[in-house]
Design a protein around this motif. Sequence first.
Motif: not given
Length: 557
Positions: A363-378
């Motif tokens: 589940t940690d991987i799901i959190y991180l991948q989803t968060a990173l996609k939403k913060l991609a521009n940073q």
Amino acid sequence: MSRLEQLRRTTSLSDLAEMLGYQPKAVSYILYKIPDNIKYIEFEIPKKNGNVRKISAPTEKLKLLQKRLADLLSDCFEEICKKEKMKPLSHGFRKNHSIVTNARIHERKRYVFNVDLEDFFPSINFGRVRGFFIKNYQFNLNSNVATVIAQIACHNNELPQGSPCSPIISNLIGHLLDVKMVNLAKHSQCTYSRYVDDLTFSTNKKDFPPKIAVLKEDAWIIGKSLSKEIKRLGFRLNDKKTSMQYRTARQMATGLIVNKKVNIREEYYKKARSMCYELFKTGQFYINKNIQGNTESDKKIVGSLNQLEGILSFIYQIKRPYFNDDKSRRYKPSGITKLYRDLLFYKFFFQTEMPIIVTEGKTDIIYLQTALKKLANQYNELIEINNNAAHFKIKFLNVSKNFQDVFMMPTGISGIGQLLQIYKESIKKFKGEGKNNPVIILVDNDKGLKEIEKILKNSELKNNIFYYFTENLYVLLVSNKTGEAIEDLFDKDTLNIKIGGKTFNRAEKIDKNVYSKIIFAKKVIIENQNNINFDGFKEVFSNIKIIMDDYRKRRVC
């Protein structure tokens, strides 16, 4: 209503399209508008005997349609097998079946007789496919639906090798052959099984049944009854691949030894071991086109890690040791376990092509991948978005069941502790270019951290947030606040979202009033990602960047 019953009730292309999740016009376009000469990409691959096998690979749109049809027919087939309580006769292209399950039923037999069907897929033409779905009593489909199925499945009036639905349709039609063969075997006191186009008969009788095979002038030939049944069912025999094996010599079934128990050819294992040692020593290895070792003249080509991992995974599944005491497997591993561990360690930690993140759970991987996609521009050092597709510049280690089994690694912080304990000695085994990227273990700053604090005590602590452990290995805390886990990086509104009246509980043991981490990850985080604030993850990603910079400096020094 079952999938099979739904299929029986279809009467048109529109009905079938709906079952496959398509609009009727989309299916019509694929079947009747796309020119036949561009529906498939055709090429040839060499066979072991020097001949070539023609592959017809469908284009993406047709491939997806065939995959949907294959899934539907596979569900129907398994439903039929369950309803009829049929024992598995065909071991190819079926869940939980393989060359191993096929070979296993022929262990410890006096005789093992192998027969090969020639041009198995091409011998099943459009008319056979259409006729089967109309006439077979399990299906009895409307003729219009049977025609559409045959049109989806067939190319140049045959089942193409390369289509996702050719395997299941060949199994359905091949089941008619299996029924006849098993009856012949039963009356001859033999055991029968099939793996795709390989038929195997075995027995402990003193004399092998002449209906199946007879010895003529020092050569075994196929018996008249067997030959007649196979031809009557529309298949052809490949006489060059017929073989009889006695108990006093090496007996094979689908490439595996079956004299006492299913096993790998020793030369196959030795070659795999040799390739691993060559890789670990030089960073490169060569692979024969024919690893089975039947032909010594094969030219050697540079192998890939994925090829070697596939070979070792196959060997491990067959030679995997079974101990009641897990500690025996962990600290005194068998030869294949140790070799496979080394290869996985080399692939994921020594030769990784990009920084790799190891987490406590999936589940940690799901959190991180989803968060990173939403913060991609940073964080363009960590991710790139092209045409709405995410391309990660860091890799997340998905610890599979196979990985856990080989390493005897439990989930969670206990598994992390074991990895830390073996890391330094394990990575020293490898020579050549490697360790180009850091391995970053991400752990919660909660009570579980105490399990690994003793292991980390001599490590270099930086910014009170991450440790440099050894070689290319770092340990990063999700937060510098004691007691915080990765879920605490979400805001309270997200953590308080209810599903079906239930609240989120991060504990491993849950009751009927709460839902688990995996539900939270999939139903809350993924499905609501556009409305969730992921700012809590910025510190984690910023620290990953700091670690990447720190490791670059260490490599220069």
